[in-house]
Design an enzyme around this catalytic site. Structure first.
Site, PDB file in Angstrom:
ATOM      1  N   TYR A  56       0.848  -1.200   0.000  1.00 47.49           N
ATOM      2  CA  TYR A  56       0.000   0.000   0.000  1.00 47.49           C
ATOM      3  C   TYR A  56       0.878   1.243   0.000  1.00 47.49           C
ATOM      4  O   TYR A  56       1.575   1.537   0.979  1.00 47.49           O
ATOM      5  CB  TYR A  56      -0.911   0.028   1.232  1.00 47.49           C
ATOM      6  CG  TYR A  56      -1.884  -1.120   1.353  1.00 47.49           C
ATOM      7  CD1 TYR A  56      -2.239  -1.892   0.243  1.00 47.49           C
ATOM      8  CD2 TYR A  56      -2.445  -1.445   2.577  1.00 47.49           C
ATOM      9  CE1 TYR A  56      -3.133  -2.956   0.362  1.00 47.49           C
ATOM     10  CE2 TYR A  56      -3.348  -2.498   2.701  1.00 47.49           C
ATOM     11  CZ  TYR A  56      -3.690  -3.250   1.600  1.00 47.49           C
ATOM     12  OH  TYR A  56      -4.568  -4.292   1.729  1.00 47.49           O
ATOM     13  N   GLY A 205     -18.367  -2.830   0.294  1.00 47.60           N
ATOM     14  CA  GLY A 205     -18.328  -2.848  -1.165  1.00 47.60           C
ATOM     15  C   GLY A 205     -17.560  -1.694  -1.766  1.00 47.60           C
ATOM     16  O   GLY A 205     -17.995  -1.082  -2.740  1.00 47.60           O
ATOM     17  N   GLY A 207     -17.185   1.151  -0.667  1.00 49.22           N
ATOM     18  CA  GLY A 207     -17.924   2.391  -0.515  1.00 49.22           C
ATOM     19  C   GLY A 207     -19.263   2.415  -1.227  1.00 49.22           C
ATOM     20  O   GLY A 207     -20.110   3.267  -0.933  1.00 49.22           O
TER      21      GLY A 207
END
Length: 327
Positions: A56, A205, A207
């Site tokens: 990330y 999901g 958002g």
């Protein structure tokens, strides 16, 4: 804060964790100061599990999480992952070789500034390396005191069983939500039979299940979701209709759509600890409100009728990425 046990090796954590990925990668609108404030608010509210990964932001997210954790005089559990590699050109690969496992762990410890990683996941299974070899190297990290507990992400049932035979697996992380119910068929029964905890990522999901996206144009141009099949064309329109039905039920319950969606995931089993991701304090507070939403048997039946398994339109990842999940 309510707590739950992940696995059967003594790992107890907050009933909701915090996914930190979007603070450093993939989603638009990143703000480091707000991200730090969000992590601090989560810790103040009793969240103990922070989820990150070495890929990330090419390590930036681990550095961010570590900086906040080290500044706090309290008990915090950091889960991170290894296994997805990123090339200079943006290309991605998967690496589960034992030597890489050891190198990746040392690099994560350095970036976070921690003495030990609480929960260490293999981010994606390497099809070219037997899982026994990868988990064997991970087990050595436990023996060396660098890692406390082991996990797998997006692993198939057969892989989970083989890995667990080498060293106890504490948690399996897989996408799971009202619109991604694939794990119910085999993964959830497998982890339950083995006494392994289950950590759903993207329980909202990405958002979509919050109702914040009404048209594809609501997604920023530089946001990863622009390329997600479920956020495009006819799939978007069909999925929005599902969300609108969930919104109506949430209004009846007196909660937000996000809270209803998270409460549903929490109601699927006591061994489940979702890690909704957010980089905003406002959304964090809303998510934590899900812990106070009690769903009755009638509520669960109505939700099942509104969003049955397979109701969502579109794959959860682009075709090239789908090949790396559940293997």
């Amino acid at each position: 804060m309510k707590t739950r046990a992940l696995g059967s090796q003594g790992f107890e954590t907050s009933a909701l964790g915090l996914g930190c990925m979007g603070m450093s990668d993939f989603y638009a609108g990143r703000d480091e100061a707000e991200s730090i404030a969000t992590i601090e608010r989560a810790l103040d509210r009793g969240v103990t599990l922070l989820d990150t990964a070495d890929m990330y932001g090419d390590g930036a997210n681990e550095e961010l999480v570590g900086r906040v954790v080290r500044s706090r005089d309290q008990w915090v559990q950091v889960a991170t992952k290894f296994g997805i590699t990123r090339g200079p050109d943006g290309s991605r690969g998967v690496n589960g070789r034992p030597d890489y496992v050891r190198q990746a762990c040392d690099a994560s410890l350095k970036r976070t500034g921690l003495e030990v990683i609480d929960l260490y996941y293999q981010h994606r299974v390497d099809p070219d390396v037997p899982i026994e070899e990868t988990v064997g190297a991970m087990a050595e990290l436990v023996t060396a005191g660098k890692v406390r507990f082991l996990g797998l992400s997006e692993a198939a049932p057969a892989t989970i069983r083989r890995a667990h035979a080498v060293h106890p697996i504490t948690a399996v992380q897989t996408e799971y939500s009202l619109w991604t119910r694939d794990p119910e068929a085999e993964v959830l029964p497998t982890v339950r039979a083995l006494g392994i905890g289950f950590v759903p990522y993207s329980p909202l999901g990405r958002g979509f299940l919050t109702g914040q996206f009404r048209t594809p144009d609501d997604i920023p141009a530089d946001d990863y979701r622009r390329n997600s099949p479920r956020f495009q064309g006819e799939a978007f329109a069909a999925n929005l209709r599902l969300v609108e039905a969930v919104e109506a039920l949430a209004a009846e319950k007196g909660c937000t759509t996000a809270q209803l969606a998270l409460a549903w995931v929490l109601a699927q089993g006591d061994e489940i600890v979702p890690i909704p991701g957010t980089k905003r304090r406002t959304y964090l507070d809303d998510n934590l409100g899900a812990l106070d939403v009690a769903l009755t048997a009638d509520d669960l039946a109505r939700i099942a009728a509104i969003v049955p398994p397979g109701a969502a339109q579109g794959e959860r990842y682009p075709a090239a990425t789908m090949g790396s999940v559940n293997r």
